[in-house]
Design a protein around this motif. Structure first.
Motif, short mmCIF file in Angstrom:
data_model
loop_
_atom_site.label_atom_id
_atom_site.label_comp_id
_atom_site.label_asym_id
_atom_site.label_seq_id
_atom_site.Cartn_x
_atom_site.Cartn_y
_atom_site.Cartn_z
N ASP A 45 0.82 -1.22 0.00
CA ASP A 45 0.00 0.00 0.00
C ASP A 45 0.86 1.26 0.00
O ASP A 45 0.41 2.32 -0.46
N TYR A 46 2.06 1.16 0.53
CA TYR A 46 2.93 2.33 0.62
C TYR A 46 4.11 2.27 -0.35
O TYR A 46 4.94 3.17 -0.37
N SER A 47 4.20 1.20 -1.16
CA SER A 47 5.35 0.99 -2.07
C SER A 47 6.66 0.97 -1.30
O SER A 47 7.68 1.51 -1.75
N VAL A 48 6.65 0.35 -0.11
CA VAL A 48 7.81 0.34 0.79
C VAL A 48 8.22 -1.09 1.08
O VAL A 48 7.37 -1.98 1.23
N LYS A 49 9.52 -1.30 1.18
CA LYS A 49 10.06 -2.57 1.65
C LYS A 49 11.03 -2.27 2.80
O LYS A 49 11.90 -1.40 2.66
N VAL A 50 10.87 -2.99 3.91
CA VAL A 50 11.77 -2.90 5.05
C VAL A 50 12.79 -4.04 4.89
O VAL A 50 12.41 -5.21 4.99
N VAL A 51 14.04 -3.68 4.63
CA VAL A 51 15.04 -4.65 4.18
C VAL A 51 16.15 -4.79 5.23
O VAL A 51 16.87 -3.82 5.49
N PRO A 52 16.31 -5.97 5.82
CA PRO A 52 17.46 -6.17 6.73
C PRO A 52 18.75 -6.34 5.92
O PRO A 52 18.77 -7.03 4.90
N LEU A 53 19.81 -5.69 6.36
CA LEU A 53 21.11 -5.79 5.70
C LEU A 53 22.16 -5.77 6.81
O LEU A 53 22.43 -4.73 7.41
N VAL A 54 22.75 -6.94 7.08
CA VAL A 54 23.60 -7.11 8.25
C VAL A 54 25.05 -7.30 7.83
O VAL A 54 25.35 -8.18 7.02
N PRO A 55 25.98 -6.50 8.33
CA PRO A 55 27.40 -6.68 8.01
C PRO A 55 27.88 -8.07 8.40
O PRO A 55 27.50 -8.60 9.44
N GLY A 56 28.71 -8.64 7.55
CA GLY A 56 29.28 -9.94 7.83
C GLY A 56 28.46 -11.11 7.32
O GLY A 56 28.93 -12.25 7.36
N GLU A 57 27.24 -10.86 6.84
CA GLU A 57 26.41 -11.93 6.30
C GLU A 57 26.40 -11.87 4.77
O GLU A 57 26.81 -10.87 4.17
#
Length: 568
Positions: free
Chosen positions: A531-543
């Motif tokens: 509905d908001y054209s949004v994605k909450v994206v996890p991005l973790v250093p070292g992975e």
């Protein structure tokens, strides 16, 4: 609370991005407290300067703010503290810890960032001879690159200086001396032989044992420190002279600001002065660290024993405390540097939140490289010596990197401020916004056959998810950052979309907005809010973060296929 105990100070562990005040009390009013970054504080009215112009604090001076908003970023690291009372010196550290990342994750973020930027610079070096009009610098680049290399090992140099000042290698010297008889001392067989045949004069030969620092590695260390001090003094003079020259040039250009070329040149000089001041701060910190070693009694005594040709022994190579000085000396004596990365990409000047922003930007750039896009020379890369050397400066707001593949061109903009009117846009920077939220961390704009097809906006949020995204709250109680994220999708427009037709100008050019964060997210998954054209994206250093490339490819497909779906 720091307390003096047995000539040491019990250190403190603090969390980054939190305001702290320092108060100093001592029984002796002659006590002095020295701390890293005192010389970088915005206000120093409660500090004094010693004869070497090093700031210190005295008891009863009131509180000194160590963190003032974003002005003094105490990045996660060890900061060195000393208290001097009379002839005694007490050493300790203040540890600043990351508020979100583990120590290992933070280390990997820094290592990845430096490694990825260096890899990117090597990719650029292969393309250099196909590019014309590359910006070259006329500054003292060779000295600056050597100084930057020293800056990258600053923490190790400081730690080694403190350790060697207190616990350098020693040996036990044995010597025999005549003393008055009756003195409590050991008389061994050698002493007895020395006394045979000597008339009795109420004196005896005794064995004395003394600690001695007269070792080859210590003599070499003294010569190395002297070389480093001379280099830092020379670098400071060079930087200050260059700064004065730039200051005079800026003053001259100020009178001729009608010319766009002069304005651009003046802005370049202003940025160069900012960089010079950062390096001057680094020089003073390194000199302060070496002063800890220079002021020790054994160092002052050892200076008189130098021969002028001190050999590099196996101890210098094997002992990490001495080896870091060997690396430093080799760094300042090296004549050639192929690729030099500015130390801001590691730990020297930026808060963790800013490093995470640049690291996120580089992850997007890496995905484009992996998908077959080739980079052009970005504005933060300076080519020196006809392309033999590359100096990669820190990312600045508005820097735009360009990638090409077949008939596609991707423009990746960092920390770009969006204009508020359509006529303020350009074909290369096609977006404007109708809202007050106008500065996302990154904008990826897609062009095909010279037509603008749309953009992906991303923002790196160095905080927990509920601090920037919470649909369960009423609109008036939502986190402020949530309105910012939604605004990028709903309030951006472009007069250049699909060539600039009237129908296309009413469409939303931003197809997706990514809110990128270093946490695990909800169950470690990407959260899509259609509905908001949004994605909450996890991005973790070292992975591995393999999902990022998949998401990016899908976003590019969506942007490129959208004209057909709307009949544009």
């Amino acid at each position: 609370m720091l307390e003096l105990r047995n000539h040491s100070v019990v250190g403190a562990a603090l969390i980054e991005d939190v305001p702290y005040d320092l108060m100093f009390t001592a029984a002796s009013m002659d006590a002095r407290l020295y701390l890293d970054m005192f010389d970088s504080l915005p206000t120093q009215d409660r500090l004094k300067l010693d004869p070497n112009n090093v700031p210190y604090m005295v008891p009863g001076a009131g509180s000194v703010p160590l963190y003032v908003g974003d002005y003094v970023p105490w990045i996660p690291s060890l900061y060195y503290l000393s208290v001097r009372v009379g002839g005694d010196i007490y050493y300790s550290t203040i540890e600043i810890r990351s508020k979100l990342l583990t120590e290992d994750q933070l280390r990997q973020l820094r290592d990845e960032l430096r490694r990825d930027v260096e890899h990117f610079a090597f990719r650029l070096s292969r393309r250099f001879w196909d590019v014309e009009g590359v910006h070259r610098s006329d500054g003292p680049q060779a000295e600056l690159m050597k100084l930057d290399r020293l800056g990258s090992m600053k923490s190790r140099l400081v730690a080694a200086a403190i350790e060697l000042a207190d616990r350098a290698n020693v040996k036990i010297d044995r010597r025999y001396d005549w003393v008055q008889s009756g003195t409590s001392a050991k008389v061994d067989a050698t002493a007895q032989r020395m006394m045979v045949g000597r008339p009795s004069d109420h004196s005896v030969v005794v064995l004395k044992r003394e600690l001695s620092y007269d070792l080859p590695e210590n003599r070499w260390l003294i010569s190395a420190v002297q070389a480093l001090v001379r280099f830092l003094e020379r670098s400071e003079d060079t930087l200050m002279n260059y700064d004065k020259r730039l200051q005079n040039q800026i003053a001259e250009l100020t009178s001729y600001q009608r010319s766009q070329h002069n304005v651009h040149l003046m802005n370049q000089h202003v940025r160069a002065r900012t960089d010079i001041h950062r390096r001057l701060d680094l020089v003073r910190k390194l000199r302060s660290a070496l002063r800890i070693l220079v002021e020790t009694p054994w160092y002052r005594t050892g200076q008189r024993l130098l021969t002028g040709t001190e050999p590099i022994t196996h101890v210098v190579v094997q002992d990490p405390r001495y080896r870091v000085f060997l690396e430093a000396v080799r760094a300042i004596r090296a004549d050639d540097f192929e690729i030099r990365i500015h130390p801001d990409y590691t730990i020297e000047w930026r808060q963790t939140s800013e490093l995470y922003e640049v690291w996120t930007f580089m992850q997007i750039a890496k995905c484009l490289l992996a998908q077959g896009f080739e980079p052009a020379i970005p504005p933060n890369v300076v080519v020196i010596g006809g392309g033999r050397r590359f100096l990669v400066n820190p990312m600045e707001s508005g820097n735009t990197w360009e990638f090409m593949r077949d008939d596609l061109v991707i423009r990746l903009a960092y920390d770009l401020t969006l204009p508020s009117r359509a006529h303020q846009t350009t074909r290369d920077q096609p977006l404007f916004t109708m809202d007050r939220h106008n500065r996302p961390d990154g904008i990826l704009s897609v062009f095909k056959n010279d037509l603008y097809y749309g953009s992906l906006v991303f923002d790196a949020k160095y905080r927990r998810v509920h601090k920037f995204w919470d649909l369960s709250s009423a609109p008036g109680n939502r986190p402020p950052a949530m309105d910012q994220i939604c605004s990028y999708a709903s309030a951006c427009r472009s007069p250049h979309l699909y060539g600039g037709s009237d129908s296309a100008s009413r469409l939303r050019p931003v197809m997706e907005v990514w809110a990128i964060h270093p946490g695990r997210g909800r169950d470690g998954q990407v959260e899509e809010i259609q509905d908001y054209s949004v994605k909450v994206v996890p991005l973790v250093p070292g992975e591995t973060n393999a999902h990022l490339s998949v998401l990016l490819q899908a976003a590019l497909n969506t942007i490129l296929s959208y004209p057909a779906s709307v009949g544009a």
